[in-house]
Design an enzyme around this catalytic site. Sequence first.
Site, PDB file in Angstrom:
ATOM      1  N   CYS A 174      56.769  24.523  29.806  1.00 26.65           N
ATOM      2  CA  CYS A 174      57.297  25.528  28.883  1.00 26.65           C
ATOM      3  C   CYS A 174      56.745  25.392  27.472  1.00 26.65           C
ATOM      4  CB  CYS A 174      58.825  25.438  28.842  1.00 26.65           C
ATOM      5  SG  CYS A 174      59.450  23.923  28.078  1.00 26.65           S
ATOM      6  N   GLY A 175      56.095  24.285  27.180  1.00 29.78           N
ATOM      7  CA  GLY A 175      55.534  24.117  25.847  1.00 29.78           C
ATOM      8  C   GLY A 175      56.021  22.864  25.150  1.00 29.78           C
TER       9      GLY A 175
END
Length: 310
Positions: free
Chosen positions: A288-289
């Site tokens: 997701c980062g």
Amino acid sequence: MPARLSSDRGGDRSPSSKVDSGYVSGTSSEDRTPEIYFTTPHLTFLNRQLQNLEPQGTLIRSPLSIKPVPNIRSLFAEILQWAITTLPSLFQTTSFGLTGLVTIDMLSKMKVPRPQVVDLIFFDTFHHFPETLALIDGVRKRYPHLNIHVYKPEGIETADEFARKHGEKLWETNDMLYDWVAKVEPAQRAYRELQVYAILTGRRRSQGGKRGDLRVLDVDEAGLIKINPLANWTFKQVRDYIKDNNVPYNELLDRGYKSVGDWHSTKPIADGEDERAGRWQGQSKTECGIHNPRSKFAQFLKEQEKKDET
């Protein structure tokens, strides 16, 4: 961030460069949190030792507890105990997935005293499933001692505000910007404001993708120490712990979901599929980062700034 990784084996003996010990204080004041240095050989050694702590079901008596801890996996507790007693300013980041819930439950059984209690950090993207938000309420009731720090996209309080500012489907129009605004920037703000030195994560090797070669202990490029205490566990071992200990969990798990994130990028999976196959289906994306290199987002923000100026 206070953790530093160095390949130095101790050639420089100056007070500011005592990396051969693996741990030094950045100041003589006891009121300041000490800096932590991991040499590359030290980090390799620690991971080799922690890697061998496979989950087992047995009774233990934790030095942090006044009673035996029933029905828990002792060696997992040893990793947590090591992290609590070794690393200053330790937090747990969680979206209340199964692995994070196991860690929450284990810590509650260890009777960790203040100031060693591990607070939680939750990133509210405004796009979590209602079932996830309901679970948080259930977790608060089950573990009333928990202190949960909730971080949201900066300057935004509702999903409607998010849509007005960034468009209806930012995750489709600019996925990198969505990750930055909803997750990465709030994470960096949380680490800065709470003075986070180390975090417990819910990542496991059995989740596949980039996590396939996950180590128990790592240090990211900004110096944040990441402990993955359940890196060796399988989904079944995690689910068995949840059942054995009657831990509250996301009801989406009973509807075919194994990994739960934002509602727009999470789907149930079929039998035999990888655990995270329901995340970002049809994309090459697997994270997701938050756990991607920070330099990746620094470069993206530079490019975004240039684009906005044209």
